[in-house]
Design a protein around this motif. Structure first.
Motif: not given
Length: 346
Positions: A189-193, A200-202, A245-250, A291-292
């Motif tokens: 998983p990854f997120v983008v600004s 930001y990538v696991a 890790t399998h999840g991340l969020a800004l 998620v937020f």
């Protein structure tokens, strides 16, 4: 033909991205949609009452859960049925079912609801679906794709290639790739600004994440999180052994990155300004997706092995509820409650 001068294209991508995220009123209640990956439904949680208030039936083995910013349309993929399903969140009824050429993974929808990208894991491809026409308009090659992410742009979407250790940018004007970004490992998983400049990538075998600069196509930092239980992770039925890790969020204000730990069954909180881990919150067994709520009040984490979702008060750093859902919850997404108040009841 895919362009060769990736550095120039990355400059164009970062400088011209139309990051038009839908805003909600501060404090507005939301609905959380939880895909049950070993079931055929999406559980619907009300973040006002912190209870399950409904479900949407979408097909066997739900993988993707994505929403239009207004919350009106839910997009899901069913691995067994190999379909992309569009559902009306107010009625809970199916709007359309689009047949896919293989096993689908995490999809992403543009803010205007015009395009959906669906990685097809077993066919080394990603399909672009025209939502208005209800059909696939382009198939692009990609080695072992997994997750597709839209950070608020109607022109660009990101999709990960686990086989090539990169994240690729799709340009919807060209229906082709705009860039290929190496991420320093096998991306999970990854997120983008919001401005499209940072990923930001696991990655596999890392208890942490990489920070990637899109313009220069370089990994600028590898963040190793602390651990109470050094790896490798204990065997899990629903996750590969190389996944730490399998999840991340800004967070909505992009001050923090919340990252799941399969070693410690928790969330680690990384402060982007100080570049330090500043918090730790226990979750259920097997934390998966994060998620937020749009107002930043709640952080939500699905846990596969305990079939529940942890809901945290972000400011107080406390778990306010742990809610049982369906079988093996993974992908989760949030929509404003005013757009979904007519969701189908159980």
């Amino acid at each position: 033909m895919v362009p060769r001068r990736w550095w120039a294209l990355c400059v164009v991508v970062v400088s011209t991205l139309a990051w038009a995220r839908g805003e909600t009123v501060a404090g507005q209640a939301s609905r959380l949609y939880v895909g049950n990956s070993r079931g055929s439904n999406v559980s619907v949680l009300d973040l006002g009452s912190l209870k399950v208030v409904g479900e949407v039936n979408v097909g066997q083995h739900v993988h993707c859960v994505a929403l239009t910013p207004d919350g009106h349309v839910l997009f899901t993929t069913a691995e067994v049925d190999q379909n992309l399903v569009m559902s009306d969140t107010r009625s809970g009824k199916t709007i359309a079912t689009i047949s896919l050429p293989g096993k689908p993974n995490q999809c992403a929808v543009t803010p205007d609801g015009h395009f959906v990208t669906v990685p097809i894991r077993d066919k080394d491809s990603v399909v672009i679906v025209n939502v208005d026409e209800r059909k696939i308009v382009k198939v692009l090659p990609i080695k072992e794709p997994h997750n597709s992410v839209n950070a608020g742009s109607n022109q660009y979407t990101f999709v990960s290639s686990m086989g090539s250790h990169e994240i690729d940018i799709i340009d919807f004007k060209k229906l082709d790739y705009a860039a290929h970004i190496p991420v320093g490992g096998r991306p999970r998983p990854f997120v983008v600004s919001r401005d499209g400049s940072t990923i930001y990538v696991a990655v596999s075998d890392l208890h942490g994440f990489n920070i990637v600069d899109v313009k220069s196509k370089t990994v600028t930092q590898t963040v190793q999180m602390p651990s109470q239980h050094p790896g490798p992770p204990r065997p899990r039925e629903f996750e590969t052994p190389d996944t730490y890790t399998h999840g991340l969020a800004l967070s909505p204000d992009e001050s923090e990155l919340w990252v799941t730990s399969l070693l410690d069954d928790c969330i680690y909180i990384y402060d982007l300004k100080s570049k330090k881990i500043t918090g730790r919150l226990d979750t259920g067994d097997g934390p998966n997706w994060v998620v937020f709520s749009p107002d930043g009040k709640y952080g939500c984490v699905s846990s596969t092995d305990s079939d529940d979702v942890s809901i945290f008060d972000v400011k107080k750093r406390t778990e306010v509820a742990r809610v049982k859902v369906g079988k093996v919850p993974k992908r989760i997404a949030i929509a404003p409650v005013d757009a979904t108040s007519q969701s189908a009841s159980r």
